[in-house]
Design a protein around this motif. Sequence first.
Motif, mmCIF file in Angstrom:
data_model
loop_
_atom_site.group_PDB
_atom_site.id
_atom_site.type_symbol
_atom_site.label_atom_id
_atom_site.label_comp_id
_atom_site.label_asym_id
_atom_site.label_seq_id
_atom_site.Cartn_x
_atom_site.Cartn_y
_atom_site.Cartn_z
ATOM 1 N N ARG A 1 0.880 -1.256 -0.142
ATOM 2 C CA ARG A 1 0.331 -0.145 0.019
ATOM 3 C C ARG A 1 0.919 0.944 0.179
ATOM 4 N NH1 ARG A 1 -2.724 3.742 3.714
ATOM 5 N NH2 ARG A 1 -1.927 3.253 5.273
ATOM 6 N N GLN A 2 2.048 1.223 0.357
ATOM 7 C CA GLN A 2 2.922 2.185 0.979
ATOM 8 C C GLN A 2 4.008 2.441 -0.067
ATOM 9 O OE1 GLN A 2 3.008 4.578 3.024
ATOM 10 N NE2 GLN A 2 1.668 4.073 4.805
ATOM 11 N N LEU A 3 3.775 1.459 -0.881
ATOM 12 C CA LEU A 3 4.267 1.840 -1.923
ATOM 13 C C LEU A 3 3.672 2.272 -2.861
ATOM 14 C CD1 LEU A 3 7.192 1.523 -3.654
ATOM 15 C CD2 LEU A 3 5.953 -1.388 -4.353
ATOM 16 N N ALA A 4 2.121 1.925 -3.334
ATOM 17 C CA ALA A 4 1.605 2.141 -4.325
ATOM 18 C C ALA A 4 1.726 4.096 -4.105
ATOM 19 C CB ALA A 4 0.192 1.410 -4.402
ATOM 20 N N ILE A 5 1.033 3.923 -2.915
ATOM 21 C CA ILE A 5 0.794 5.641 -2.613
ATOM 22 C C ILE A 5 1.932 6.484 -2.452
ATOM 23 C CG2 ILE A 5 0.338 6.688 -0.375
ATOM 24 C CD1 ILE A 5 -0.897 4.741 0.645
ATOM 25 N N ARG A 6 3.382 6.364 -2.281
ATOM 26 C CA ARG A 6 4.463 6.513 -2.165
ATOM 27 C C ARG A 6 4.731 6.826 -4.385
ATOM 28 N NH1 ARG A 6 3.197 9.599 1.599
ATOM 29 N NH2 ARG A 6 2.950 8.017 3.173
ATOM 30 N N THR A 7 4.477 6.292 -4.771
ATOM 31 C CA THR A 7 4.638 6.781 -6.609
ATOM 32 C C THR A 7 3.737 7.227 -7.140
ATOM 33 O OG1 THR A 7 4.859 3.741 -6.413
ATOM 34 C CG2 THR A 7 4.625 4.677 -8.607
ATOM 35 N N GLY A 8 2.532 7.342 -7.279
ATOM 36 C CA GLY A 8 1.689 8.192 -7.924
ATOM 37 C C GLY A 8 1.561 9.600 -7.411
ATOM 38 N N SER A 9 1.655 10.155 -8.371
ATOM 39 C CA SER A 9 1.785 11.529 -7.750
ATOM 40 C C SER A 9 1.035 12.248 -6.639
ATOM 41 C CB SER A 9 1.256 12.153 -8.909
ATOM 42 O OG SER A 9 -0.612 12.215 -9.483
ATOM 43 N N ALA A 10 0.733 12.580 -6.330
ATOM 44 C CA ALA A 10 -0.041 13.339 -4.777
ATOM 45 C C ALA A 10 -1.225 13.533 -5.690
ATOM 46 C CB ALA A 10 0.548 14.441 -4.528
ATOM 47 N N ASP A 11 -1.766 13.661 -6.630
ATOM 48 C CA ASP A 11 -2.176 13.691 -6.967
ATOM 49 C C ASP A 11 -3.410 12.728 -7.141
ATOM 50 O OD1 ASP A 11 -3.328 16.640 -6.139
ATOM 51 O OD2 ASP A 11 -3.282 17.251 -8.464
ATOM 52 N N TYR A 12 -2.922 11.161 -7.718
ATOM 53 C CA TYR A 12 -3.192 10.620 -8.293
ATOM 54 C C TYR A 12 -3.636 9.736 -7.165
ATOM 55 C CZ TYR A 12 -3.240 5.728 -10.336
ATOM 56 O OH TYR A 12 -3.412 4.534 -10.391
ATOM 57 N N SER A 13 -2.393 9.767 -5.869
ATOM 58 C CA SER A 13 -2.682 8.960 -5.009
ATOM 59 C C SER A 13 -4.216 9.628 -3.969
ATOM 60 C CB SER A 13 -0.952 8.950 -4.051
ATOM 61 O OG SER A 13 -0.318 8.290 -4.847
ATOM 62 N N TRP A 14 -3.940 10.479 -4.581
ATOM 63 C CA TRP A 14 -5.497 11.433 -2.644
ATOM 64 C C TRP A 14 -6.636 10.707 -4.525
ATOM 65 C CZ3 TRP A 14 -6.582 13.022 1.316
ATOM 66 C CH2 TRP A 14 -8.248 14.155 1.286
ATOM 67 N N LYS A 15 -6.818 11.418 -5.044
ATOM 68 C CA LYS A 15 -8.016 11.159 -6.349
ATOM 69 C C LYS A 15 -8.356 9.750 -6.420
ATOM 70 C CE LYS A 15 -8.158 15.963 -7.143
ATOM 71 N NZ LYS A 15 -7.549 16.772 -8.500
ATOM 72 N N VAL A 16 -7.102 8.487 -6.264
ATOM 73 C CA VAL A 16 -7.955 7.503 -7.063
ATOM 74 C C VAL A 16 -7.562 6.596 -5.809
ATOM 75 C CG1 VAL A 16 -7.240 6.196 -9.198
ATOM 76 C CG2 VAL A 16 -6.697 8.061 -9.524
ATOM 77 N N ILE A 17 -6.136 6.675 -5.699
ATOM 78 C CA ILE A 17 -5.894 5.524 -4.216
ATOM 79 C C ILE A 17 -7.168 5.674 -3.337
ATOM 80 C CG2 ILE A 17 -4.547 4.426 -2.506
ATOM 81 C CD1 ILE A 17 -2.106 4.710 -5.266
ATOM 82 N N ALA A 18 -6.534 6.732 -2.209
ATOM 83 C CA ALA A 18 -7.442 6.920 -1.451
ATOM 84 C C ALA A 18 -8.679 7.158 -1.652
ATOM 85 C CB ALA A 18 -7.026 8.183 -0.472
ATOM 86 N N THR A 19 -9.279 7.123 -2.188
ATOM 87 C CA THR A 19 -10.820 7.386 -3.389
ATOM 88 C C THR A 19 -10.999 5.455 -2.663
ATOM 89 O OG1 THR A 19 -10.777 9.611 -3.795
ATOM 90 C CG2 THR A 19 -12.824 8.117 -4.292
ATOM 91 N N GLY A 20 -10.544 5.639 -3.663
ATOM 92 C CA GLY A 20 -10.920 3.638 -3.976
ATOM 93 C C GLY A 20 -10.931 2.373 -2.424
ATOM 94 N N TRP A 21 -10.097 2.951 -1.299
ATOM 95 C CA TRP A 21 -10.486 2.451 -0.171
ATOM 96 C C TRP A 21 -11.272 3.004 0.503
ATOM 97 C CZ3 TRP A 21 -4.696 4.337 1.059
ATOM 98 C CH2 TRP A 21 -4.729 5.299 1.419
ATOM 99 N N LYS A 22 -11.857 4.151 0.446
ATOM 100 C CA LYS A 22 -13.162 5.590 0.556
ATOM 101 C C LYS A 22 -14.438 4.582 0.623
ATOM 102 C CE LYS A 22 -10.627 9.410 2.141
ATOM 103 N NZ LYS A 22 -10.353 10.989 1.127
ATOM 104 N N LYS A 23 -14.333 4.534 -0.779
ATOM 105 C CA LYS A 23 -15.625 3.938 -1.322
ATOM 106 C C LYS A 23 -15.596 2.848 -0.729
ATOM 107 C CE LYS A 23 -15.601 5.517 -5.782
ATOM 108 N NZ LYS A 23 -15.334 5.538 -7.576
ATOM 109 N N GLN A 24 -14.746 1.859 -0.267
ATOM 110 C CA GLN A 24 -15.243 0.451 0.395
ATOM 111 C C GLN A 24 -15.321 1.006 1.853
ATOM 112 O OE1 GLN A 24 -12.851 -3.030 -1.021
ATOM 113 N NE2 GLN A 24 -12.253 -1.525 -1.998
ATOM 114 N N GLY A 25 -15.178 1.789 2.319
ATOM 115 C CA GLY A 25 -15.408 2.335 4.158
ATOM 116 C C GLY A 25 -14.228 2.080 5.243
#
Length: 199
Positions: free
Chosen positions: A114-138
Amino acid sequence: MKTEIPYKEVKKIADEIIVLLNPHCIKLDIAGSVRRKKNVCGDIEIVCEPKLFVLKDMFGGDERVVRDYDFINVVRNLGELLKGNFEDGKYCQIKLPEGINLDLFIPDEKDYFRQLAIRTGSADYSWKVIATGWKKQGWCGSDKGLRKMSDCVETKTPDGKSKWKCVNKKAELPPHWDSEEAFFSWLRLPYLSPEKRNL
């Protein structure tokens, strides 16, 4: 002002650090803009899981698990520590002799991909795509790591962002992902190569 260096030069520096750290780590990956192969890079980001060993108390006391001393010595000699703690912390920033900063992330073994994915993407990608993905699952990023929103309390920061605090001592833990692809699958997102993780 942040130093920006051409990709090839930064990649060479990052590869040299990987060679130094590799004997003392279980897992080790370049992340950030270097992994995304940006034309110029403002820093180097590395995610690692150092080797550990058990210190036994000769008088029968509790055993302690500590990071490999050689890992600690290598990191100590990389450059000037600007912030964080590499001896037992999860993050540190080091100013390298080449004038660029190294951000070294040292997550728990279960949270590595998870950290590798977050630390790889641009800040916007990590926030708007990855974090949104886990938020949708609660799920939310809390003071204890990724936890269910139902186990946490949300407050707002002065700039309007959510801050989560885990309040359930028996909170459900996230899965243990054994690869970055498995993490993306859990998010129900298509796996993208690092170069495409930009917004």
